[in-house]
Design an enzyme around this catalytic site. Structure first.
Site, PDB file in Angstrom:
ATOM      1  N   GLN A   1      -8.133   0.854  -0.502  1.00  0.00           N
ATOM      2  CA  GLN A   1      -8.213   1.247  -1.917  1.00  0.00           C
ATOM      3  C   GLN A   1      -7.063   0.803  -2.812  1.00  0.00           C
ATOM      4  O   GLN A   1      -7.281   0.376  -3.950  1.00  0.00           O
ATOM      5  CB  GLN A   1      -8.362   2.776  -2.019  1.00  0.00           C
ATOM      6  CG  GLN A   1      -8.604   3.235  -3.442  1.00  0.00           C
ATOM      7  CD  GLN A   1      -8.790   4.722  -3.635  1.00  0.00           C
ATOM      8  OE1 GLN A   1      -8.664   5.228  -4.740  1.00  0.00           O
ATOM      9  NE2 GLN A   1      -9.110   5.469  -2.600  1.00  0.00           N
ATOM     10  N   SER A   2      -5.816   0.933  -2.318  1.00  0.00           N
ATOM     11  CA  SER A   2      -4.683   0.732  -3.239  1.00  0.00           C
ATOM     12  C   SER A   2      -4.644  -0.701  -3.782  1.00  0.00           C
ATOM     13  O   SER A   2      -4.636  -0.912  -5.005  1.00  0.00           O
ATOM     14  CB  SER A   2      -3.370   1.074  -2.538  1.00  0.00           C
ATOM     15  OG  SER A   2      -3.160   0.188  -1.449  1.00  0.00           O
TER      16      SER A   2
ATOM     17  N   ARG B   1     -11.630 -10.790   6.791  1.00  0.00           N
ATOM     18  CA  ARG B   1     -11.796 -11.222   8.173  1.00  0.00           C
ATOM     19  C   ARG B   1     -13.277 -11.498   8.469  1.00  0.00           C
ATOM     20  O   ARG B   1     -14.130 -10.686   8.105  1.00  0.00           O
ATOM     21  CB  ARG B   1     -11.297 -10.107   9.103  1.00  0.00           C
ATOM     22  CG  ARG B   1     -10.796 -10.652  10.434  1.00  0.00           C
ATOM     23  CD  ARG B   1     -10.712  -9.567  11.435  1.00  0.00           C
ATOM     24  NE  ARG B   1      -9.924  -8.425  10.999  1.00  0.00           N
ATOM     25  CZ  ARG B   1      -8.875  -7.973  11.656  1.00  0.00           C
ATOM     26  NH1 ARG B   1      -8.460  -8.587  12.737  1.00  0.00           N
ATOM     27  NH2 ARG B   1      -8.254  -6.900  11.246  1.00  0.00           N
TER      28      ARG B   1
ATOM     29  N   LYS C   1      -5.579 -15.977  11.681  1.00  0.00           N
ATOM     30  CA  LYS C   1      -4.776 -16.143  12.906  1.00  0.00           C
ATOM     31  C   LYS C   1      -5.165 -17.405  13.678  1.00  0.00           C
ATOM     32  O   LYS C   1      -4.578 -17.698  14.714  1.00  0.00           O
ATOM     33  CB  LYS C   1      -4.903 -14.897  13.770  1.00  0.00           C
ATOM     34  CG  LYS C   1      -4.107 -13.744  13.134  1.00  0.00           C
ATOM     35  CD  LYS C   1      -4.166 -12.493  13.935  1.00  0.00           C
ATOM     36  CE  LYS C   1      -3.278 -11.435  13.295  1.00  0.00           C
ATOM     37  NZ  LYS C   1      -3.675 -10.093  13.676  1.00  0.00           N
TER      38      LYS C   1
ATOM     39  N   ASN D   1      -1.810  -5.466   0.884  1.00  0.00           N
ATOM     40  CA  ASN D   1      -1.389  -4.102   1.243  1.00  0.00           C
ATOM     41  C   ASN D   1      -1.622  -3.858   2.727  1.00  0.00           C
ATOM     42  O   ASN D   1      -2.187  -2.840   3.127  1.00  0.00           O
ATOM     43  CB  ASN D   1      -2.086  -3.036   0.382  1.00  0.00           C
ATOM     44  CG  ASN D   1      -3.577  -2.935   0.633  1.00  0.00           C
ATOM     45  OD1 ASN D   1      -4.268  -3.936   0.648  1.00  0.00           O
ATOM     46  ND2 ASN D   1      -4.072  -1.723   0.822  1.00  0.00           N
TER      47      ASN D   1
ATOM     48  N   TYR E   1      -1.894   6.442   4.246  1.00  0.00           N
ATOM     49  CA  TYR E   1      -3.120   6.614   3.455  1.00  0.00           C
ATOM     50  C   TYR E   1      -2.842   7.605   2.318  1.00  0.00           C
ATOM     51  O   TYR E   1      -1.813   8.299   2.306  1.00  0.00           O
ATOM     52  CB  TYR E   1      -4.259   7.142   4.339  1.00  0.00           C
ATOM     53  CG  TYR E   1      -4.879   6.082   5.238  1.00  0.00           C
ATOM     54  CD1 TYR E   1      -5.729   5.112   4.711  1.00  0.00           C
ATOM     55  CD2 TYR E   1      -4.614   6.050   6.598  1.00  0.00           C
ATOM     56  CE1 TYR E   1      -6.299   4.144   5.519  1.00  0.00           C
ATOM     57  CE2 TYR E   1      -5.193   5.076   7.418  1.00  0.00           C
ATOM     58  CZ  TYR E   1      -6.039   4.131   6.870  1.00  0.00           C
ATOM     59  OH  TYR E   1      -6.606   3.173   7.669  1.00  0.00           O
ATOM     60  N   GLU E   2      -3.807   7.664   1.411  1.00  0.00           N
ATOM     61  CA  GLU E   2      -3.708   8.482   0.199  1.00  0.00           C
ATOM     62  C   GLU E   2      -2.972   9.823   0.368  1.00  0.00           C
ATOM     63  O   GLU E   2      -1.974  10.098  -0.293  1.00  0.00           O
ATOM     64  CB  GLU E   2      -5.145   8.751  -0.302  1.00  0.00           C
ATOM     65  CG  GLU E   2      -5.277   9.754  -1.428  1.00  0.00           C
ATOM     66  CD  GLU E   2      -4.740   9.222  -2.739  1.00  0.00           C
ATOM     67  OE1 GLU E   2      -5.023   8.068  -3.083  1.00  0.00           O
ATOM     68  OE2 GLU E   2      -4.027   9.979  -3.427  1.00  0.00           O
TER      69      GLU E   2
ATOM     70  N   ASP F   1      -3.380   6.009  -3.846  1.00  0.00           N
ATOM     71  CA  ASP F   1      -4.019   4.697  -3.720  1.00  0.00           C
ATOM     72  C   ASP F   1      -4.232   4.039  -5.079  1.00  0.00           C
ATOM     73  O   ASP F   1      -3.625   3.019  -5.401  1.00  0.00           O
ATOM     74  CB  ASP F   1      -5.379   4.841  -3.019  1.00  0.00           C
ATOM     75  CG  ASP F   1      -5.228   5.015  -1.512  1.00  0.00           C
ATOM     76  OD1 ASP F   1      -4.177   4.634  -0.985  1.00  0.00           O
ATOM     77  OD2 ASP F   1      -6.159   5.516  -0.879  1.00  0.00           O
TER      78      ASP F   1
ATOM     79  N   GLY G   1       3.182  21.337 -19.177  1.00  0.00           N
ATOM     80  CA  GLY G   1       4.021  21.061 -20.336  1.00  0.00           C
ATOM     81  C   GLY G   1       4.569  22.338 -20.946  1.00  0.00           C
ATOM     82  O   GLY G   1       4.525  23.401 -20.336  1.00  0.00           O
ATOM     83  N   GLY G   2       5.056  22.235 -22.158  1.00  0.00           N
ATOM     84  CA  GLY G   2       5.689  23.375 -22.811  1.00  0.00           C
ATOM     85  C   GLY G   2       4.699  24.297 -23.517  1.00  0.00           C
ATOM     86  O   GLY G   2       5.097  25.302 -24.101  1.00  0.00           O
TER      87      GLY G   2
HETATM   88  N1  COA Z   1      -7.741 -12.618   9.693  1.00  0.00           N
HETATM   89  C1  COA Z   1      -7.080 -12.241  10.804  1.00  0.00           C
HETATM   90  N2  COA Z   1      -6.399 -11.089  10.908  1.00  0.00           N
HETATM   91  C2  COA Z   1      -6.440 -10.262   9.841  1.00  0.00           C
HETATM   92  C3  COA Z   1      -7.111 -10.592   8.655  1.00  0.00           C
HETATM   93  C4  COA Z   1      -7.786 -11.824   8.606  1.00  0.00           C
HETATM   94  N3  COA Z   1      -8.452 -12.223   7.524  1.00  0.00           N
HETATM   95  N4  COA Z   1      -6.945  -9.582   7.785  1.00  0.00           N
HETATM   96  C5  COA Z   1      -6.199  -8.648   8.409  1.00  0.00           C
HETATM   97  N5  COA Z   1      -5.889  -9.056   9.632  1.00  0.00           N
HETATM   98  C6  COA Z   1      -5.082  -8.357  10.634  1.00  0.00           C
HETATM   99  C7  COA Z   1      -3.643  -8.163  10.208  1.00  0.00           C
HETATM  100  O1  COA Z   1      -2.928  -9.369  10.371  1.00  0.00           O
HETATM  101  C8  COA Z   1      -3.204  -7.080  11.181  1.00  0.00           C
HETATM  102  O2  COA Z   1      -2.909  -7.648  12.433  1.00  0.00           O
HETATM  103  P1  COA Z   1      -1.531  -7.376  13.247  1.00  0.00           P
HETATM  104  O3  COA Z   1      -1.306  -5.901  13.238  1.00  0.00           O
HETATM  105  O4  COA Z   1      -1.865  -7.928  14.593  1.00  0.00           O
HETATM  106  O5  COA Z   1      -0.449  -8.098  12.578  1.00  0.00           O
HETATM  107  C9  COA Z   1      -4.482  -6.279  11.381  1.00  0.00           C
HETATM  108  O6  COA Z   1      -5.536  -7.047  10.787  1.00  0.00           O
HETATM  109  C10 COA Z   1      -4.543  -4.897  10.811  1.00  0.00           C
HETATM  110  O7  COA Z   1      -3.919  -4.790   9.553  1.00  0.00           O
HETATM  111  P2  COA Z   1      -3.370  -3.369   9.076  1.00  0.00           P
HETATM  112  O8  COA Z   1      -2.866  -3.491   7.698  1.00  0.00           O
HETATM  113  O9  COA Z   1      -2.403  -2.872  10.093  1.00  0.00           O
HETATM  114  O10 COA Z   1      -4.701  -2.486   9.061  1.00  0.00           O
HETATM  115  P3  COA Z   1      -4.957  -1.014   9.629  1.00  0.00           P
HETATM  116  O11 COA Z   1      -6.403  -0.785   9.420  1.00  0.00           O
HETATM  117  O12 COA Z   1      -4.454  -0.796  10.991  1.00  0.00           O
HETATM  118  O13 COA Z   1      -4.115  -0.070   8.642  1.00  0.00           O
HETATM  119  C11 COA Z   1      -3.470   0.822   6.506  1.00  0.00           C
HETATM  120  C12 COA Z   1      -4.600   0.251   7.380  1.00  0.00           C
HETATM  121  C13 COA Z   1      -4.036   1.047   5.119  1.00  0.00           C
HETATM  122  C14 COA Z   1      -3.004   2.162   7.091  1.00  0.00           C
HETATM  123  C15 COA Z   1      -2.294  -0.166   6.473  1.00  0.00           C
HETATM  124  O14 COA Z   1      -2.776  -1.429   6.085  1.00  0.00           O
HETATM  125  C16 COA Z   1      -1.178   0.243   5.530  1.00  0.00           C
HETATM  126  O15 COA Z   1      -0.386   1.136   5.829  1.00  0.00           O
HETATM  127  N6  COA Z   1      -1.080  -0.436   4.377  1.00  0.00           N
HETATM  128  C17 COA Z   1      -0.020  -0.228   3.414  1.00  0.00           C
HETATM  129  C18 COA Z   1      -0.209   1.030   2.629  1.00  0.00           C
HETATM  130  C19 COA Z   1      -1.531   1.103   1.942  1.00  0.00           C
HETATM  131  O16 COA Z   1      -1.899   0.274   1.151  1.00  0.00           O
HETATM  132  N7  COA Z   1      -2.240   2.200   2.216  1.00  0.00           N
HETATM  133  C20 COA Z   1      -3.355   2.598   1.418  1.00  0.00           C
HETATM  134  C21 COA Z   1      -4.605   2.064   1.815  1.00  0.00           C
HETATM  135  S1  COA Z   1      -5.792   2.593   0.626  1.00  0.00           S
END
Ligand code: COA
Length: 425
Positions: free
Chosen positions: A17-18, A38, A75, A96, A138-139, A168, A247-248
């Protein structure tokens, strides 16, 4: 009419979302937003909270309008090659991922800046540098760590998260402002820069009045909080204040006619000092205009519970819209508690494009929130979110200028998904 951000190319490496909130805003303003996903699965939200089988969820559609989608496995060697070509072609990379994920793909700021010195790299993370910088967020984690939860809810209840997605979507808004500011700065310097927004910081920015109250506590009780009138002593941190106005000008949510069976038959009522006299007349307490216990805002503070109970006795005789009409005659600030059902049907919101209907090839017609920011010379039209990989072929050929033979090679390397299917459709 041209769009304000026409010509700006965004490499949108965001998910959930963010980040998508940010890039959707830029897309609404006319930027060409290329969402990299992906192959196979794409943004996880496509399949989350699905209301229809095998159709992109409303969670996904509401955050990804006006974008193009390319699938790319970043990758694989070919995927990396295409990604770097996008880095050289675009103005902004927005991401993000969890901390460290972008660097693990080989996309460090130093390498990006070297490959394209004009590129802006914009990132959302849960926390800024410090003890939690490596955490996934997350949020609701952001709402808790940014000070919102400890100050939301009722004094005698547990901390509460709010329905507004301030962690987010709130951070996405902050990031979008950072990006357009960096784009403006680039017109002077010719160079890109890094833009970082931490969700904790963004939530705190939105909760700044509570940090104000924290410091006021050092100099005495918070007199506008209900707790003060109830004679309950304050602790050493900003307490939860229920629906007290931040507020006030004291305010509360009050019952209206029908509250017994309608969970949203309520009105927010603000006892603004400037309209105290008409408030007293309307609720049938004309004596309060001159009574020294009620005549001034300061004198009223210890009596807020009594005052709002009396006002509520009046609001309970009217439905929330009737009460609004009567109170607005006297410029008394108030607002109905609107349900999502009422908002979805609101004609004014539809007229201004804040609520729009969108056509989608697999979902049909659905309702969504349009751009809340209105530019007079650059209006936004909301176009549907892309199907997974819908524009892979188009982006490879027309944005990145790959030849037919090169596109075939990329497709057969497995670096992109759905390309043959899309081409055949
Ligand atoms: N091709 C290949 N790999 C891809 C890819 C693509 N097109 N897109 C994503 N990936 C991979 C990433 O490289 C990562 O791999 P790695 O851990 O081996 O380096 C993997 O997908 C997972 O990415 P990640 O961001 O860790 O996803 P997650 O689902 O585990 O976590 C969040 C999700 C939101 C918790 C995390 O991304 C986060 O903390 N983000 C920052 C804060 C944020 O924006 N949070 C709010 C979300 S609304």
């Amino acid at each position: 009419m041209s769009k304000a951000l026409e010509g700006v190319k965004i490499l949108d490496f965001t998910h959930v979302q963010s980040g998508p909130t940010c890039t959707q805003l830029l897309a609404w303003f006319g930027a060409d937003v290329i969402k990299v996903e992906r192959p196979g699965a794409g943004d996880a939200t496509r399949a989350q909270l699905q209301d229809l089988p095998d159709v992109d969820s409303l969670y996904f559609t509401m955050l990804n309008h006006n974008k193009r989608s390319i699938t790319l496995d970043s990758k694989t060697p070919k995927g990396k090659e295409v990604l770097w070509r996008l880095v050289k072609e675009c103005d902004v990379l927005v991401e993000n991922f969890a901390p460290g994920a972008l660097a693990r793909m080989g996309l460090t700021w130093e390498k990006i800046h070297e490959a394209n010195p004009r590129m802006i790299l914009a990132s959302v993370k849960g926390f800024g540098p410090g003890r939690y910088e490596e955490c996934k967020v997350y949020e609701n984690v952001a709402q808790c760590a940014g000070g919102s939860a400890s100050t939301t809810g009722f004094r005698d209840g547990i901390p509460m998260v709010t329905g507004a997605q301030i962690g987010d979507s709130g951070t996405g808004l902050h990031l979008a402002l950072g990006i357009v500011t960096a784009l403006f700065h680039r017109t002077v310097t010719g160079l890109g820069q890094k833009v970082d927004c931490a969700m904790q910081d963004s939530v705190l920015n939105l909760c700044r009045v509570k940090l104000r109250d924290q410091q006021r506590l050092d100099h005495g009780p918070l007199t506008e909080y209900s707790q003060f009138g109830e004679g309950i002593p304050f602790g050493d941190s900003t307490p939860r204040a229920g629906n007290d106005s931040g507020g006030g000008q004291p305010g509360r949510i009050l019952k209206c006619k029908g509250w017994e069976h309608d969970p949203n038959a309520y009105l927010y009522f603000i006892t603004q000092a400037a309209v105290w006299a008409p408030i007293c007349d309307i609720i049938g307490e004309p004596g309060w205009k001159t009574d020294p216990d009620y005549a001034t805002p300061k004198a009223r503070l210890p009596h807020l519970n009594e005052i709002f109970t009396r006002i509520e006795a009046w609001t309970m005789k009217h439905d929330k819209f009737e009460a609004m009409d009567i109170l607005n005659e006297y410029d008394i600030p108030c607002g109905p508690i609107l349900s999502m059902k009422e908002i979805a049907a609101d004609e004014s919101l539809r007229k201004t494009g804040t609520i729009v209907e969108v056509e989608h090839p697999t979902r049909g017609t659905y309702l969504t929130v349009g751009n809340p920011i209105k530019l007079s010379a650059s209006p936004s039209e909301v176009t549907r979110s892309p199907l997974l990989g819908e524009h892979t072929d188009e982006i490879l050929r027309s944005v990145l200028k790959y030849t037919d033979a090169e596109v075939d090679e990329i497709a057969h390397s497995g670096a992109v998904g759905r390309i043959e299917k899309i081409a055949a459709e």
